[in-house]
Structures are given as structure tokens and as C-alpha cells.
Design a protein around this motif. Structure first.
Motif, PDB file in Angstrom:
ATOM      1  N   TRP A   1       0.106  -8.051  -6.980  1.00  0.00           N
ATOM      2  CA  TRP A   1       1.145  -7.481  -6.131  1.00  0.00           C
ATOM      3  C   TRP A   1       2.448  -8.269  -6.217  1.00  0.00           C
ATOM      4  CZ3 TRP A   1       1.718  -2.881  -4.490  1.00  0.00           C
ATOM      5  CH2 TRP A   1       0.614  -2.080  -4.173  1.00  0.00           C
TER       6      TRP A   1
ATOM      7  N   ASP B   1       0.852  -1.186   0.000  1.00  0.00           N
ATOM      8  CA  ASP B   1       0.000   0.000   0.000  1.00  0.00           C
ATOM      9  C   ASP B   1       0.887   1.234   0.000  1.00  0.00           C
ATOM     10  OD1 ASP B   1      -0.274   1.584   2.838  1.00  0.00           O
ATOM     11  OD2 ASP B   1       0.347  -0.497   3.113  1.00  0.00           O
TER      12      ASP B   1
ATOM     13  N   ARG C   1      -4.566  -0.759 -10.001  1.00  0.00           N
ATOM     14  CA  ARG C   1      -5.575  -1.622  -9.366  1.00  0.00           C
ATOM     15  C   ARG C   1      -6.918  -0.895  -9.281  1.00  0.00           C
ATOM     16  NH1 ARG C   1      -3.714  -6.106  -6.441  1.00  0.00           N
ATOM     17  NH2 ARG C   1      -5.577  -5.956  -5.147  1.00  0.00           N
ATOM     18  N   THR C   2      -6.875   0.375  -8.914  1.00  0.00           N
ATOM     19  CA  THR C   2      -8.115   1.155  -8.836  1.00  0.00           C
ATOM     20  C   THR C   2      -8.755   1.265 -10.224  1.00  0.00           C
ATOM     21  OG1 THR C   2      -7.304   2.421  -6.942  1.00  0.00           O
ATOM     22  CG2 THR C   2      -9.087   3.389  -8.226  1.00  0.00           C
ATOM     23  N   MET C   3      -7.943   1.513 -11.239  1.00  0.00           N
ATOM     24  CA  MET C   3      -8.449   1.598 -12.607  1.00  0.00           C
ATOM     25  C   MET C   3      -9.122   0.300 -13.035  1.00  0.00           C
ATOM     26  SD  MET C   3      -5.340   3.528 -14.614  1.00  0.00           S
ATOM     27  CE  MET C   3      -5.080   5.288 -14.495  1.00  0.00           C
TER      28      MET C   3
ATOM     29  N   GLY D   1     -10.539  -1.871 -11.003  1.00  0.00           N
ATOM     30  CA  GLY D   1     -11.599  -2.274 -10.092  1.00  0.00           C
ATOM     31  C   GLY D   1     -11.185  -3.303  -9.058  1.00  0.00           C
ATOM     32  N   LEU D   2      -9.884  -3.402  -8.788  1.00  0.00           N
ATOM     33  CA  LEU D   2      -9.401  -4.314  -7.740  1.00  0.00           C
ATOM     34  C   LEU D   2      -9.302  -3.509  -6.447  1.00  0.00           C
ATOM     35  CD1 LEU D   2      -6.552  -6.169  -9.658  1.00  0.00           C
ATOM     36  CD2 LEU D   2      -8.894  -6.936  -9.261  1.00  0.00           C
ATOM     37  N   SER D   3     -10.043  -3.907  -5.449  1.00  0.00           N
ATOM     38  CA  SER D   3     -10.148  -3.098  -4.240  1.00  0.00           C
ATOM     39  C   SER D   3      -9.064  -3.396  -3.219  1.00  0.00           C
ATOM     40  CB  SER D   3     -11.524  -3.263  -3.609  1.00  0.00           C
ATOM     41  OG  SER D   3     -11.788  -4.635  -3.357  1.00  0.00           O
TER      42      SER D   3
ATOM     43  N   ARG E   1       2.985   3.004  -5.821  1.00  0.00           N
ATOM     44  CA  ARG E   1       1.924   3.969  -6.168  1.00  0.00           C
ATOM     45  C   ARG E   1       1.301   3.644  -7.527  1.00  0.00           C
ATOM     46  NH1 ARG E   1       4.988   9.500  -4.055  1.00  0.00           N
ATOM     47  NH2 ARG E   1       3.988   9.552  -1.986  1.00  0.00           N
TER      48      ARG E   1
ATOM     49  N   ALA F   1      -1.022   0.625  -7.132  1.00  0.00           N
ATOM     50  CA  ALA F   1      -2.255   1.016  -6.459  1.00  0.00           C
ATOM     51  C   ALA F   1      -3.192   1.755  -7.421  1.00  0.00           C
ATOM     52  CB  ALA F   1      -1.940   1.885  -5.255  1.00  0.00           C
ATOM     53  N   THR F   2      -2.647   2.638  -8.235  1.00  0.00           N
ATOM     54  CA  THR F   2      -3.454   3.367  -9.218  1.00  0.00           C
ATOM     55  C   THR F   2      -4.028   2.428 -10.268  1.00  0.00           C
ATOM     56  OG1 THR F   2      -2.153   5.390  -8.935  1.00  0.00           O
ATOM     57  CG2 THR F   2      -3.402   5.181 -10.979  1.00  0.00           C
TER      58      THR F   2
END
Length: 308
Positions: free
Chosen positions: A158, A95, A298-300, A302-304, A292, A295-296
Motif C-alpha cells: 500500500w 480500501d 492484492r486479491t490476485m 492472495g494478500l487479504s 481499486r 485492491a484487485t
């Protein structure tokens, strides 16, 4: 050089390989691992001493941090008061908040074990790219496909994607901006990632733990030439077009790069740094940029969450 004294956190599947190579490189190794059975195995393998936690390790010249990913930050924090360099298995954390905290606290002493930056094939592709041998770089494409994720604490994204993003850093000198990502499922079994700065090369990475055949490839395409590492075990790269002013033909399309194992190479670099040599390739700042970016992406996609 005197015998380097190393504290190793972790003695699992990967930690045992790190221990093996540290010993082969002449280091005295002390091991911290919570499992009593693993501590016994470390002693049997030649550990000078064992402990249950990182904080219980003796003073050392440097520390290698390789427990499960979700324990990286905890182990680094425990070792911060020692004031010694630390070589942390990738990713630095899972994270960006904890990664940024560690970098802000002791970034000059933290380095990350991005072993692919030491693969002879990647080193040569990066050299050719940075010296302009391919012409202006148009794209870097990588595939890291296979079956299964042996890590129980974090998902495959990851574990796999840090390799390919670190390769992009090695070849390009920096990590481009994340632009697009898609995942085949919500479990983090894989990811297709696209990164690009406004006027820079296109970087495309595909990782998967659900592929029936192992595939590890990296392709660098320039304006007038290109190169490929076709497999992780290859001791040569393949060239096409015009490279460094020389037209590539069937007679010179293969270039030998050597077969040094990346894990041993990166551990040697760390030991040499402890003896006064240059720092390892992946700085804490590099590691933070990778965390970073993941993380970005993953958000794009849809992985929470990060954990399995």
C-alpha cells in the motif's frame, strides 16, 4: 498572491517534510496532530497554531491531509464541511469502499499527493511518450525496491505500489487493467504486478521492502525508441533508439531534466491551484482507480488485509 493559509493534518516523518516545504513556499501553516509532543514540535518549527484533530483546525484556504494511511478517510470527512480543496497523501485510502465514498461526496475538491508525477524525469518521459517521440508505447516497467517499511499501519504494498501506478497514469494517461499479481509472502512485503488493456502497452511493476539495495527505475519502451529514469535522484534520463526523429548516439543519450524536488513541486502546484490556477495532477478519480487496482492486484496475489 496573498499569503496562503493551510491546515496540515499530520506531523510525523513525512508530515514534517510537507510542513517544511509549505513554509518555504510562503504558506501560513496550522497543524493538527494527536500527539502532544508532535504539537510542541510543530510550534517550535513555526506552526501558527496546533490542534489535536482535523476538525479543530481553523478555516483555511486549503488542507493537506498526511496522517497515517488508515486515518486519511477520517480526516477528509472531518474537513468536508469546510468546502475547501484538500491535498491528500497517497494512497487516498487503503480500501476502495471508503475511497469511492470520498470521491462521490467531494471528488471535485480532493486531490492526491502522487509526488512521482512531479519528478522532472517522469514528466519528461511522459511528455516524450504522449507526443509520440518513442513511437507507439510498448511497455512501461518500474522497480521500487529497498529494505524496510517504516509505516506501522499498512503494509509495504500500500505504501510503494501507488507510486508506480501513478507513474503509469502520468505516462499513459490512464491506468490499464490489472492482469496478474504475485507476492513473495502473505505479509505484503512486496508484489509483482502486471497490467494491460486488450490493445495497450504492458505495464509491469515490482515493489519490495525486503530488497538489500535501494532501486528506483522507470523504463518506457516504444516502437523505435526508449527512455529510462535510472534513479530517483537523477537529474537526467537515458535514451536509446530513435527519439523524436533523432537517432540516439553515445553523444546524445543523456538528456538533462532538472533537479526540482517532487514534494516541493506538487505543493507549489496545490498552492497555485488555491490561488486560481489549474488543479494538481492527480485527481480524485485517478486516486480511486489506483486504490481499486491495488485492491484487485492484492486479491490476485492472495494478500487479504491492508493493515500490518
Amino acid at each position: 498572491m496573498s499569503t496562503p493559509i493551510i491546515g496540515l493534518v499530520g506531523f510525523g516523518r513525512w508530515g514534517r517534510l510537507i510542513f517544511r516545504d509549505l513554509r518555504a513556499l510562503g504558506a501560513e501553516v496550522h497543524v493538527a496532530v494527536p500527539s502532544e509532543a508532535s504539537r510542541a514540535a510543530a510550534v517550535a518549527a513555526g506552526a501558527v497554531s496546533v490542534a489535536a484533530t482535523a476538525g479543530e483546525l481553523p478555516d483555511a484556504d486549503g488542507y493537506v491531509v498526511a496522517p497515517v494511511t488508515v486515518r486519511h478517510a477520517e480526516a477528509v470527512r472531518a474537513l468536508l464541511p469546510r468546502g475547501r480543496p484538500m491535498f491528500v497523501e497517497k494512497p487516498l485510502t487503503a480500501d476502495p469502499v471508503s475511497a469511492a465514498e470520498l470521491v462521490a461526496t467531494a471528488g471535485e475538491r480532493i486531490f492526491v499527493m502522487d509526488k512521482w508525477r512531479y519528478h522532472p524525469g517522469i514528466v519528461e518521459l511522459a511528455r516524450l511518450a504522449r507526443t509520440g517521440a518513442f513511437g507507439p508505447i510498448r511497455s512501461v516497467t518500474s522497480h521500487r525496491l529497498g529494505w524496510g517499511n517504516p509505516h506501522r499501519d499498512v503494509d509495504a504494498v500500500w505504501i510503494l505500489l501507488p507510486h508506480d501506478l501513478s507513474i503509469a497514469v502520468e505516462i499513459l494517461g490512464t491506468l490499464p487493467e490489472p492482469r496478474y499479481a504475485a507476492a513473495p509472502d502473505a505479509a505484503g512485503s512486496g508484489l509483482l504486478a502486471v497490467l494491460r488493456d486488450a490493445d495497450g502497452p504492458l505495464v509491469t511493476c515490482e515493489v519490495s521492502a525486503a530488497h538489500p539495495v535501494n532501486r528506483r527505475t522507470v523504463v518506457v519502451v516504444g516502437e523505435h525508441g526508449s527512455g529510462q529514469l535510472a534513479d530517483s535522484w537523477d537529474d537526467r534520463i537515458l535514451l536509446a533508439g530513435t527519439v523524436d526523429g533523432v537517432e540516439i548516439t553515445p553523444d546524445n543519450r543523456e538528456r538533462a531534466v532538472g533537479a526540482e524536488l517532487p514534494l516541493e513541486a506538487e505543493l507549489r502546484a496545490f498552492l497555485e491551484h488555491l490561488a486560481g490556477g489549474p488543479p494538481p495532477r492527480s485527481s480524485a478519480a485517478d486516486a480511486l482507480s489506483v486504490v481499486r487496482a491495488i485492491a484487485t492486484l492484492r486479491t490476485m496475489a492472495g494478500l487479504s488485509g491492508a493493515t500490518c
